[in-house]
Design an enzyme around this catalytic site. Sequence first.
Site, PDB file in Angstrom:
ATOM      1  N   PHE A   1       0.582  -1.093   0.234  1.00 53.70           N
ATOM      2  CA  PHE A   1       0.492   0.305   0.279  1.00 53.70           C
ATOM      3  C   PHE A   1       1.224   1.576  -0.274  1.00 53.70           C
ATOM      4  CE2 PHE A   1      -2.400   2.479   2.975  1.00 53.70           C
ATOM      5  CZ  PHE A   1      -2.821   4.057   2.370  1.00 53.70           C
TER       6      PHE A   1
ATOM      7  N   LEU B   1       6.107 -10.249  -2.875  1.00 53.76           N
ATOM      8  CA  LEU B   1       4.907 -10.166  -2.836  1.00 53.76           C
ATOM      9  C   LEU B   1       4.561 -10.984  -2.249  1.00 53.76           C
ATOM     10  CD1 LEU B   1       5.610 -10.393  -6.526  1.00 53.76           C
ATOM     11  CD2 LEU B   1       4.899  -8.967  -5.469  1.00 53.76           C
ATOM     12  N   THR B   2       4.039 -11.386  -0.525  1.00 58.81           N
ATOM     13  CA  THR B   2       3.102 -12.289  -0.052  1.00 58.81           C
ATOM     14  C   THR B   2       2.193 -11.420  -0.778  1.00 58.81           C
ATOM     15  OG1 THR B   2       2.952  -9.798   1.917  1.00 58.81           O
ATOM     16  CG2 THR B   2       4.424 -11.252   1.718  1.00 58.81           C
TER      17      THR B   2
ATOM     18  N   THR C   1       5.462   2.577  13.072  1.00 59.95           N
ATOM     19  CA  THR C   1       4.535   2.826  13.133  1.00 59.95           C
ATOM     20  C   THR C   1       4.146   3.344  14.572  1.00 59.95           C
ATOM     21  OG1 THR C   1       2.234   2.093  13.862  1.00 59.95           O
ATOM     22  CG2 THR C   1       4.048   0.572  13.521  1.00 59.95           C
ATOM     23  N   ASP C   2       3.170   4.383  15.046  1.00 52.37           N
ATOM     24  CA  ASP C   2       2.748   5.285  16.352  1.00 52.37           C
ATOM     25  C   ASP C   2       2.447   3.758  17.219  1.00 52.37           C
ATOM     26  OD1 ASP C   2       0.203   4.049  14.897  1.00 52.37           O
ATOM     27  OD2 ASP C   2      -0.157   6.174  15.304  1.00 52.37           O
TER      28      ASP C   2
ATOM     29  N   HIS D   1      -6.947  -4.775  21.516  1.00 52.48           N
ATOM     30  CA  HIS D   1      -8.224  -3.889  21.145  1.00 52.48           C
ATOM     31  C   HIS D   1      -6.782  -2.936  21.701  1.00 52.48           C
ATOM     32  CE1 HIS D   1     -10.867  -2.126  18.548  1.00 52.48           C
ATOM     33  NE2 HIS D   1      -9.094  -1.923  18.050  1.00 52.48           N
TER      34      HIS D   1
ATOM     35  N   TYR E   1     -11.880 -17.454   9.422  1.00 55.29           N
ATOM     36  CA  TYR E   1     -13.361 -16.049   9.531  1.00 55.29           C
ATOM     37  C   TYR E   1     -14.580 -16.788   8.771  1.00 55.29           C
ATOM     38  CZ  TYR E   1     -10.014 -12.419  11.739  1.00 55.29           C
ATOM     39  OH  TYR E   1      -9.540 -11.019  12.006  1.00 55.29           O
TER      40      TYR E   1
HETATM   41  P1  NAD Z   1       1.511  -3.359   3.306  1.00 54.42           P
HETATM   42  O1  NAD Z   1       1.283  -4.656   4.072  1.00 54.42           O
HETATM   43  O2  NAD Z   1       0.148  -2.973   2.376  1.00 54.42           O
HETATM   44  O3  NAD Z   1       2.412  -3.653   2.528  1.00 54.42           O
HETATM   45  C1  NAD Z   1       3.921  -4.114   2.987  1.00 54.42           C
HETATM   46  C2  NAD Z   1       4.688  -5.070   1.477  1.00 54.42           C
HETATM   47  O4  NAD Z   1       5.802  -6.027   2.031  1.00 54.42           O
HETATM   48  C3  NAD Z   1       3.671  -5.975   0.449  1.00 54.42           C
HETATM   49  O5  NAD Z   1       3.876  -5.319  -0.687  1.00 54.42           O
HETATM   50  C4  NAD Z   1       4.870  -7.103   1.049  1.00 54.42           C
HETATM   51  O6  NAD Z   1       4.383  -8.145  -0.264  1.00 54.42           O
HETATM   52  C5  NAD Z   1       5.732  -6.921   1.341  1.00 54.42           C
HETATM   53  N1  NAD Z   1       7.108  -7.448   1.869  1.00 54.42           N
HETATM   54  C6  NAD Z   1       6.426  -8.309   3.320  1.00 54.42           C
HETATM   55  N2  NAD Z   1       7.002  -9.517   3.426  1.00 54.42           N
HETATM   56  C7  NAD Z   1       8.174  -9.105   2.209  1.00 54.42           C
HETATM   57  C8  NAD Z   1       9.678  -9.984   2.678  1.00 54.42           C
HETATM   58  N3  NAD Z   1       9.649 -10.304   3.640  1.00 54.42           N
HETATM   59  N4  NAD Z   1      10.521  -9.598   1.905  1.00 54.42           N
HETATM   60  C9  NAD Z   1       9.941  -9.085   0.699  1.00 54.42           C
HETATM   61  N5  NAD Z   1       8.829  -8.154   0.858  1.00 54.42           N
HETATM   62  C10 NAD Z   1       7.806  -8.069   1.524  1.00 54.42           C
HETATM   63  O7  NAD Z   1       1.793  -2.575   3.878  1.00 54.42           O
HETATM   64  P2  NAD Z   1       2.224  -1.068   3.805  1.00 54.42           P
HETATM   65  O8  NAD Z   1       0.547  -0.901   5.028  1.00 54.42           O
HETATM   66  O9  NAD Z   1       2.258  -0.321   2.902  1.00 54.42           O
HETATM   67  O10 NAD Z   1       2.934  -0.837   5.490  1.00 54.42           O
HETATM   68  C11 NAD Z   1       4.717   0.375   4.703  1.00 54.42           C
HETATM   69  C12 NAD Z   1       4.753   0.287   6.236  1.00 54.42           C
HETATM   70  O11 NAD Z   1       4.362   1.444   6.702  1.00 54.42           O
HETATM   71  C13 NAD Z   1       4.816  -1.149   6.774  1.00 54.42           C
HETATM   72  O12 NAD Z   1       6.378  -0.890   7.598  1.00 54.42           O
HETATM   73  C14 NAD Z   1       4.256  -0.452   8.084  1.00 54.42           C
HETATM   74  O13 NAD Z   1       4.476  -1.326   9.646  1.00 54.42           O
HETATM   75  C15 NAD Z   1       4.892   0.894   7.770  1.00 54.42           C
HETATM   76  N6  NAD Z   1       3.145   1.432   8.236  1.00 54.42           N
HETATM   77  C16 NAD Z   1       2.066   1.568   8.258  1.00 54.42           C
HETATM   78  C17 NAD Z   1       0.969   1.977   8.116  1.00 54.42           C
HETATM   79  C18 NAD Z   1      -0.414   1.931   7.952  1.00 54.42           C
HETATM   80  O14 NAD Z   1      -1.514   2.789   8.170  1.00 54.42           O
HETATM   81  N7  NAD Z   1      -0.754   1.229   6.176  1.00 54.42           N
HETATM   82  C19 NAD Z   1       1.175   3.028   9.524  1.00 54.42           C
HETATM   83  C20 NAD Z   1       2.193   3.106   9.821  1.00 54.42           C
HETATM   84  C21 NAD Z   1       3.038   2.515   9.278  1.00 54.42           C
HETATM   85  P1  TYD Z   2      -6.943  -1.494  11.234  1.00 53.29           P
HETATM   86  O1  TYD Z   2      -7.283  -0.804   9.047  1.00 53.29           O
HETATM   87  O2  TYD Z   2      -6.244  -2.803  10.940  1.00 53.29           O
HETATM   88  O3  TYD Z   2      -5.333  -0.516  11.385  1.00 53.29           O
HETATM   89  P2  TYD Z   2      -4.794  -1.135  12.670  1.00 53.29           P
HETATM   90  O4  TYD Z   2      -5.596  -1.902  13.532  1.00 53.29           O
HETATM   91  O5  TYD Z   2      -3.639  -1.137  12.753  1.00 53.29           O
HETATM   92  O6  TYD Z   2      -5.317   0.915  13.561  1.00 53.29           O
HETATM   93  O7  TYD Z   2      -7.849  -0.970  11.954  1.00 53.29           O
HETATM   94  C1  TYD Z   2      -8.647   0.398  12.393  1.00 53.29           C
HETATM   95  C2  TYD Z   2      -9.635   0.218  13.415  1.00 53.29           C
HETATM   96  O8  TYD Z   2     -10.972  -0.245  12.239  1.00 53.29           O
HETATM   97  C3  TYD Z   2      -9.024  -0.852  14.515  1.00 53.29           C
HETATM   98  O9  TYD Z   2      -9.264  -0.164  15.934  1.00 53.29           O
HETATM   99  C4  TYD Z   2      -9.624  -1.681  14.479  1.00 53.29           C
HETATM  100  C5  TYD Z   2     -10.812  -1.751  13.678  1.00 53.29           C
HETATM  101  N1  TYD Z   2     -11.749  -2.128  12.813  1.00 53.29           N
HETATM  102  C6  TYD Z   2     -12.938  -2.714  13.243  1.00 53.29           C
HETATM  103  O10 TYD Z   2     -13.651  -2.379  14.457  1.00 53.29           O
HETATM  104  N2  TYD Z   2     -13.023  -3.969  12.921  1.00 53.29           N
HETATM  105  C7  TYD Z   2     -12.641  -4.261  10.812  1.00 53.29           C
HETATM  106  O11 TYD Z   2     -12.999  -5.339  10.369  1.00 53.29           O
HETATM  107  C8  TYD Z   2     -10.818  -3.953  10.711  1.00 53.29           C
HETATM  108  C9  TYD Z   2      -9.988  -4.893   9.859  1.00 53.29           C
HETATM  109  C10 TYD Z   2     -10.786  -2.508  11.018  1.00 53.29           C
END
Ligand code: NAD
Ligand code: TYD
Length: 371
Positions: free
Chosen positions: A15, A50-51, A152-153, A311, A368
């Site tokens: 993402f 590419l997981t 992440t936070d 949670h 699930y």
């Molecule tokens: P995501 O799960 O969408 O993407 C992760 C990517 O990493 C995927 O393309 C996956 O194929 C690849 N990957 C996983 N394991 C791997 C491995 N062993 N080797 C090579 N590639 C691998 O995650 P995201 O939401 O894009 O998050 C990216 C980063 O940002 C992460 O480090 C996450 O902790 C951090 N982050 C995410 C959020 C959020 O809201 N999504 C917020 C703060 C920080």
């Molecule tokens: P999520 O997108 O999984 O991010 P994170 O847990 O890393 O913050 O979830 C965001 C919030 O939404 C979290 O409080 C859990 C809640 N949630 C639901 O209530 N239902 C759902 O199906 C999911 C995936 C998350």
Amino acid sequence: MRKLKNILVTGGAGFIGSNFIHYLFGLSSANGNLFNDADFSGNVVNVDCLTYAGNLESLKDVEEKFGGKRYFFEKVDICNRPEIERILKQYDIDTIIHFAAESHVDRSILGPETFIKTNVMGTFTLLDAARSFWKKPDGTFRDDVLFHHISTDEVYGSLGETGYFTETTPYDPRSPYSSSKASSDHIAMAYFHTYGLPLTLSNCTNNYGPYQFPEKLLPLMISNIRDGKPLPVYGKGDNIRDWIYVEDHNRAVWLIVNKGRTGQKYNIGGENEWQNIKLLHKVIELSAEKLGKPASEIEKTITYVKDRPGHDKRYAIDCTKIKTELGWQRKMTFEEGLNATVDWYLKNTEWVNHILSGEYTKWIDANYKSR
Ligand code: NAD
Ligand code: TYD
């Protein structure tokens, strides 16, 4: 300003990573080329194994325009040291921006092992390979290199009704996901303090925007609304998250990589807190309008389900440091960003259906059954 030539982006098919690559190449995100301010002319190597969460369809336009010229994809696991060493050498990498991770809390509860492997061992492997590759014969590091670790936070734990996480808030992670990210943060900082590896680190709040795997709250809810499926709300829906548009996060990362001080961590946040249930009502309202369905019909599909174990109640970030030190400012308003995001998931049904059709469906069916 650093001179960045050959950037290794890990997790670029996920993402945030895929949005980051779009941003580097000045390609449009969900809302057009609004913030096309990266001004980067070097090369990008995307290392991703590419997981289930990685999807090259998210980078089709990048591949078409820049593939084999300024953009290169390597399907490699970050735990694979010989392959990482080969890539660092082959592309003469001077900057590593490390996004790759297992990123979903619910999955980490059901199966923590891959989180420890990728997030802890994978990060260690990259840091250690960079340390060897970037070291000069006199033991110091090249002065044109940087390792940026994305975090992440959630490493800070959970807040009550008041207060904010700052860069000095002690780590208190609660889930296997956040504890694996906390471990990787500590290892990364240790590489700066112990070996002097030029390194920066950022901790960001919840991102939203295009190309997010539809197991996370917003894309899951929008996809389920589209398909008329139940909308699973954990517990009472009163948990609070701070939401930031993905490109605002990526602009902050780019600023840190260009101008941040090594050995420093920077908090990035949206200053935009929402209770889950209130956010869901907002998404329903927007989707109803776009789908031409009464919101009251969609509201009936809200389903309160068993709460996530452990949670975290509330996340909220104080991002004064990055604002004052680097002049970062969030550019996307939530109104506009959420509207563009809902639009994107409703329109890009092919992307959503493809990503949901593989391994993920088998996993969700096994774990699930009730959904
Ligand atoms: P995501 O799960 O969408 O993407 C992760 C990517 O990493 C995927 O393309 C996956 O194929 C690849 N990957 C996983 N394991 C791997 C491995 N062993 N080797 C090579 N590639 C691998 O995650 P995201 O939401 O894009 O998050 C990216 C980063 O940002 C992460 O480090 C996450 O902790 C951090 N982050 C995410 C959020 C959020 O809201 N999504 C917020 C703060 C920080
Ligand atoms: P999520 O997108 O999984 O991010 P994170 O847990 O890393 O913050 O979830 C965001 C919030 O939404 C979290 O409080 C859990 C809640 N949630 C639901 O209530 N239902 C759902 O199906 C999911 C995936 C998350």
